[in-house]
Design a protein around this motif. Structure first.
Motif, PDB file in Angstrom:
ATOM      1  N   TYR A 155       0.751  -1.201  -0.122  1.00 32.90           N
ATOM      2  CA  TYR A 155       0.053   0.009  -0.079  1.00 32.90           C
ATOM      3  C   TYR A 155       0.917   1.244   0.208  1.00 32.90           C
ATOM      4  O   TYR A 155       0.735   2.152  -0.881  1.00 32.90           O
ATOM      5  N   LEU A 156       1.828   1.352   0.842  1.00 30.57           N
ATOM      6  CA  LEU A 156       2.743   2.505   0.908  1.00 30.57           C
ATOM      7  C   LEU A 156       3.526   2.625  -0.482  1.00 30.57           C
ATOM      8  O   LEU A 156       3.690   3.806  -0.807  1.00 30.57           O
ATOM      9  N   ASP A 157       3.968   1.713  -0.971  1.00 27.43           N
ATOM     10  CA  ASP A 157       4.702   1.927  -2.069  1.00 27.43           C
ATOM     11  C   ASP A 157       3.697   2.350  -3.305  1.00 27.43           C
ATOM     12  O   ASP A 157       4.323   3.282  -4.326  1.00 27.43           O
ATOM     13  N   VAL A 158       2.832   1.677  -3.626  1.00 30.00           N
ATOM     14  CA  VAL A 158       1.737   2.142  -4.529  1.00 30.00           C
ATOM     15  C   VAL A 158       1.331   3.658  -4.298  1.00 30.00           C
ATOM     16  O   VAL A 158       1.261   4.384  -5.202  1.00 30.00           O
ATOM     17  N   LYS A 159       0.980   3.903  -3.045  1.00 37.95           N
ATOM     18  CA  LYS A 159       0.627   5.262  -2.813  1.00 37.95           C
ATOM     19  C   LYS A 159       1.716   6.259  -3.192  1.00 37.95           C
ATOM     20  O   LYS A 159       1.522   7.302  -3.677  1.00 37.95           O
ATOM     21  N   GLN A 160       3.137   5.938  -2.860  1.00 38.54           N
ATOM     22  CA  GLN A 160       4.076   6.847  -3.127  1.00 38.54           C
ATOM     23  C   GLN A 160       4.244   6.901  -4.819  1.00 38.54           C
ATOM     24  O   GLN A 160       4.500   8.004  -5.207  1.00 38.54           O
ATOM     25  N   TYR A 161       4.023   5.734  -5.304  1.00 36.49           N
ATOM     26  CA  TYR A 161       4.131   5.896  -6.792  1.00 36.49           C
ATOM     27  C   TYR A 161       2.982   6.758  -7.316  1.00 36.49           C
ATOM     28  O   TYR A 161       3.376   7.448  -8.239  1.00 36.49           O
ATOM     29  N   ILE A 209      12.989  -2.318 -18.426  1.00 36.17           N
ATOM     30  CA  ILE A 209      13.872  -3.260 -17.676  1.00 36.17           C
ATOM     31  C   ILE A 209      13.954  -3.335 -16.431  1.00 36.17           C
ATOM     32  O   ILE A 209      13.258  -2.760 -15.516  1.00 36.17           O
ATOM     33  N   ASN A 210      14.630  -4.305 -15.925  1.00 40.39           N
ATOM     34  CA  ASN A 210      14.472  -5.005 -14.469  1.00 40.39           C
ATOM     35  C   ASN A 210      14.604  -3.794 -13.484  1.00 40.39           C
ATOM     36  O   ASN A 210      14.081  -3.949 -12.355  1.00 40.39           O
ATOM     37  N   SER A 211      15.609  -2.664 -13.647  1.00 42.99           N
ATOM     38  CA  SER A 211      15.781  -1.673 -12.796  1.00 42.99           C
ATOM     39  C   SER A 211      14.646  -0.717 -12.528  1.00 42.99           C
ATOM     40  O   SER A 211      14.368  -0.117 -11.940  1.00 42.99           O
ATOM     41  N   GLU A 212      13.625  -0.930 -13.723  1.00 37.46           N
ATOM     42  CA  GLU A 212      12.474   0.074 -13.598  1.00 37.46           C
ATOM     43  C   GLU A 212      11.057  -0.720 -13.024  1.00 37.46           C
ATOM     44  O   GLU A 212      10.036  -0.121 -13.099  1.00 37.46           O
ATOM     45  N   LEU A 213      11.267  -1.807 -12.430  1.00 38.48           N
ATOM     46  CA  LEU A 213      10.069  -2.612 -12.038  1.00 38.48           C
ATOM     47  C   LEU A 213       9.686  -2.124 -10.768  1.00 38.48           C
ATOM     48  O   LEU A 213      10.549  -1.699  -9.999  1.00 38.48           O
ATOM     49  N   SER A 214       8.486  -1.786 -10.729  1.00 34.46           N
ATOM     50  CA  SER A 214       7.808  -1.175  -9.636  1.00 34.46           C
ATOM     51  C   SER A 214       6.525  -1.916  -9.147  1.00 34.46           C
ATOM     52  O   SER A 214       6.082  -2.774  -9.825  1.00 34.46           O
ATOM     53  N   THR A 215       6.244  -1.766  -7.833  1.00 27.80           N
ATOM     54  CA  THR A 215       5.031  -2.621  -7.347  1.00 27.80           C
ATOM     55  C   THR A 215       3.691  -2.206  -7.921  1.00 27.80           C
ATOM     56  O   THR A 215       3.073  -3.136  -8.331  1.00 27.80           O
ATOM     57  N   TYR A 216       3.636  -0.916  -8.408  1.00 28.79           N
ATOM     58  CA  TYR A 216       2.399  -0.532  -9.108  1.00 28.79           C
ATOM     59  C   TYR A 216       2.470  -1.285 -10.331  1.00 28.79           C
ATOM     60  O   TYR A 216       1.342  -2.023 -10.572  1.00 28.79           O
ATOM     61  N   LYS A 276      13.998   2.254   1.878  1.00 30.65           N
ATOM     62  CA  LYS A 276      14.242   1.511   0.835  1.00 30.65           C
ATOM     63  C   LYS A 276      14.074   0.031   0.989  1.00 30.65           C
ATOM     64  O   LYS A 276      13.742  -0.775   0.261  1.00 30.65           O
ATOM     65  N   ASN A 277      14.383  -0.305   2.205  1.00 26.32           N
ATOM     66  CA  ASN A 277      13.831  -1.659   2.691  1.00 26.32           C
ATOM     67  C   ASN A 277      12.306  -1.841   2.475  1.00 26.32           C
ATOM     68  O   ASN A 277      11.802  -2.920   2.121  1.00 26.32           O
ATOM     69  N   VAL A 278      11.524  -0.789   2.815  1.00 26.24           N
ATOM     70  CA  VAL A 278      10.075  -1.056   2.652  1.00 26.24           C
ATOM     71  C   VAL A 278       9.715  -1.281   0.993  1.00 26.24           C
ATOM     72  O   VAL A 278       8.992  -2.152   0.728  1.00 26.24           O
ATOM     73  N   LYS A 279      10.442  -0.380   0.310  1.00 19.10           N
ATOM     74  CA  LYS A 279      10.101  -0.630  -0.920  1.00 19.10           C
ATOM     75  C   LYS A 279      10.467  -1.815  -1.580  1.00 19.10           C
ATOM     76  O   LYS A 279       9.692  -2.547  -2.410  1.00 19.10           O
ATOM     77  N   ARG A 280      11.723  -2.408  -1.027  1.00 23.35           N
ATOM     78  CA  ARG A 280      12.216  -3.795  -1.440  1.00 23.35           C
ATOM     79  C   ARG A 280      11.050  -4.840  -1.408  1.00 23.35           C
ATOM     80  O   ARG A 280      10.694  -5.901  -1.678  1.00 23.35           O
ATOM     81  N   LEU A 281      10.579  -4.733   0.098  1.00 24.77           N
ATOM     82  CA  LEU A 281       9.559  -5.517   0.550  1.00 24.77           C
ATOM     83  C   LEU A 281       8.282  -5.700  -0.048  1.00 24.77           C
ATOM     84  O   LEU A 281       7.674  -6.514  -0.433  1.00 24.77           O
ATOM     85  N   ALA A 282       7.995  -4.302  -0.469  1.00 22.31           N
ATOM     86  CA  ALA A 282       6.719  -4.310  -1.283  1.00 22.31           C
ATOM     87  C   ALA A 282       6.828  -4.968  -2.663  1.00 22.31           C
ATOM     88  O   ALA A 282       5.785  -5.639  -3.138  1.00 22.31           O
ATOM     89  N   LEU A 288       5.564  -9.497  -6.248  1.00 21.73           N
ATOM     90  CA  LEU A 288       5.915 -10.723  -7.217  1.00 21.73           C
ATOM     91  C   LEU A 288       5.508 -12.080  -6.473  1.00 21.73           C
ATOM     92  O   LEU A 288       5.146 -12.928  -7.235  1.00 21.73           O
ATOM     93  N   SER A 289       5.478 -12.090  -5.236  1.00 27.09           N
ATOM     94  CA  SER A 289       5.332 -13.234  -4.676  1.00 27.09           C
ATOM     95  C   SER A 289       3.643 -13.435  -4.671  1.00 27.09           C
ATOM     96  O   SER A 289       3.098 -14.738  -4.973  1.00 27.09           O
ATOM     97  N   ILE A 290       2.830 -12.400  -4.861  1.00 25.02           N
ATOM     98  CA  ILE A 290       1.408 -12.562  -5.038  1.00 25.02           C
ATOM     99  C   ILE A 290       0.890 -13.061  -6.542  1.00 25.02           C
ATOM    100  O   ILE A 290       0.536 -13.899  -6.680  1.00 25.02           O
ATOM    101  N   LYS A 291       1.806 -12.328  -7.562  1.00 23.78           N
ATOM    102  CA  LYS A 291       1.812 -12.761  -8.836  1.00 23.78           C
ATOM    103  C   LYS A 291       2.226 -14.283  -9.069  1.00 23.78           C
ATOM    104  O   LYS A 291       1.599 -15.003 -10.000  1.00 23.78           O
TER     105      LYS A 291
END
Length: 209
Positions: free
Chosen positions: A34-40, A178-185, A103-109, A114-117
């Motif tokens: 939720y936090l990462d999508v909200k930030q995006y 590319i893999n570096s552009e991957l985001s939770t949203y 950053k740790n929260v973003k990685r966790l998100a 990815l785990s959900i998918k």
């Protein structure tokens, strides 16, 4: 977890790759997502909204009618917000919508997304491929072969591939990053995730630092 590697025609290559449980098999943290999508989404806002207040309106500054005897309320300026063409009360002003997130929260998100998918069996791994030239019909053929022609799909490359990117640009339901552009949203906003084999090492490296 081992996953079969497909080719661009949707057929199995006979090889399998290991998806790290630390990235694709964790217990999802919904609050981090939720936090990462909200930030995006907040970062997509320009914040350039502005309306004029009474001090910024062009108009006469004379007192428009006498103070008493009119039978109506006092009025000192035609720029008053109660008159048509007057300034706006507490109107929007330019602001910055940027939000900070650990950053740790973003990685966790992202690992959670990815785990959900992965749990939904919505992740496909394909061997790296390229086109001779950018052609939308070639990309559509790949989508058709993978059974994704009518689904929103996100293709994740290991390195920049201009021909693949340009071939997908006219398709509303497909996106190439590319893999570096991957985001939770982006992960959650698509029905299926197609990972190029060359992108796996980069994704796991970025998310397990």
């Amino acid at each position: 977890m081992k996953v079969a590697v497909l080719d661009s025609k949707g057929k199995e290559t006979g090889r399998k790759v290991e998806l790290s449980d630390d990235v694709f098999g964790i217990e999802p943290n919904n609050h981090a997502v939720y936090l990462d999508v909200k930030q995006y989404l907040a970062h997509q806002r320009q914040g350039t909204h502005k309306s004029k207040e009474r001090a910024e309106i062009a108009g006469s500054t004379r007192k428009i009618k006498k103070q008493k005897g009119t039978g109506t309320a006092r009025a000192g300026s035609i720029k008053s917000p109660i008159f048509k063409g007057g300034g706006r009360i507490f109107g929007p002003r330019p602001r910055d919508y940027q939000q900070k997130l650990n950053k740790n929260v973003k990685r966790l998100a992202r690992k959670s997304a990815l785990s959900i998918k992965n749990k939904e069996k919505a992740i496909v791994v394909v061997e790296d491929f390229n086109f001779e030239s950018p052609k939308t019909k070639d990309f559509i053929q790949v989508l058709r072969s993978l059974g994704l022609e009518n689904k929103k799909s996100l293709f994740v490359l290991g390195d920049s591939n201009n021909n693949v990117y340009l071939s997908s640009r006219n398709l509303k339901r497909s996106e190439v990053v590319i893999n570096s552009e991957l985001s939770t949203y982006k992960i959650l906003n698509n029905n299926n995730i197609v990972l190029f084999e060359g992108a796996l090492a980069g994704i796991e490296s970025n998310l397990t630092k």
